[in-house]
Design a protein around this motif. Structure first.
Motif: not given
Length: 268
Positions: A48-49, A146-159, A169-177, A179-181
């Motif tokens: 999913g990352a 789980f934090i995914a980095l592109d092949g350049d090991l610098n740019t975030i692909r997804g989390v 509705g507050l801190g639990a929003r870290i799982t919302d698309e 916020v992750k995007s």
């Protein structure tokens, strides 16, 4: 009918033994199912990352996709491959409980095994993205990612974030698309190659930010700080591996002198 004290003691003892056997048997029977569910949940987060798996409903399809596209390794704090633990047992990235790993070695980060997952290109020609598991503290309890980095090991692909008990509705929003995007496309290193991490700012203003900051979550400042600390800490632990790998993958510039340059050099 009144029972003797001996009868009561014997009856209680037998009942305790029977219940203990039943509970133990139930635990043994259910453990493989529980382990399978944990394995599935972990592999879903890893995938999913780097991709949208919301339309994949069958567990076996998830497991097959993981098998064909993901490989893994375990490294130490120096970025060197770890194949066995201190007891000589083989280390398998997928079997490392990174929550237990974090808590067990909380003060001794140099002793931890660090799992890394590689999402391979579809044609098998190389690594498409690197996925790094991490663990930290939110407002009320643990958070993880789980934090995914592109092949350049610098740019975030997804989390892919998770939590135990952040406020709905507050801190639990870290799982919302939504916020992750915000993390997608952000960078860990600046143009000079210095590590910056990616920080969630205080408040939610909806304004564009630089490569190393994302918009915050209203009313969830402490959760945001927990996520920031988690990323900074764990990418710090993985930094030697990342920097070694980036250096190894850096193409060597070839200096080719033209005939005119060679003539000029000879003249000098």
């Amino acid at each position: 009918m009144q029972r003797s004290n001996l009868y009561i003691v014997v009856f209680s003892g037998i009942l305790t033994i029977v219940l203990a056997v039943l509970l133990s048997g139930t635990s043994v029977v259910l453990k493989p199912l529980q382990d399978k569910q944990v394995e599935l949940d972990t592999k879903k987060k890893i995938l999913g990352a780097v991709m949208d798996i919301s339309n994949i409903k069958e567990p076996n399809e998830i497991l097959e996709l993981y098998k064909t596209r993901v490989t893994s390794m375990v490294v130490d704090i120096n970025g060197e491959l770890m194949e066995k633990d201190a007891k000589g047992n083989p280390l398998v990235a997928e079997k490392i409980d990174f929550q237990k790993n974090h808590n067990k070695y909380k003060k001794d980060v140099e002793s931890r095994p660090y799992p890394i997952f590689m999402y391979m290109k579809e044609d098998g020609s190389g690594v498409d993205a690197y996925i790094f598991p991490m663990f930290g503290a939110g407002l009320w309890d643990w958070i993880s990612g789980f934090i995914a980095l592109d092949g350049d090991l610098n740019t975030i692909r997804g989390v892919a974030f998770d939590h135990k008990s952040e406020t709905p509705g507050l801190g639990a929003r870290i799982t919302d698309e939504a916020v992750k995007s915000r993390y997608v496309g952000k960078k860990l290193y600046d143009e000079s190659g210095s590590f910056q991490s990616v920080d969630m700012v205080k408040g939610e203003k909806g304004l564009p930010l630089d490569d190393h900051h994302i918009d915050g979550m209203s009313g969830a400042t402490l959760t945001g700080k927990g996520v920031n600390a988690m990323l900074k800490d764990y990418f710090g632990y993985y930094s030697t591996f990342i920097e070694k790998k980036r250096a190894a993958d850096q193409p060597v510039a070839e200096v080719v002198s033209t005939e005119e340059e060679m003539v000029e050099e000879s003249a000098e």
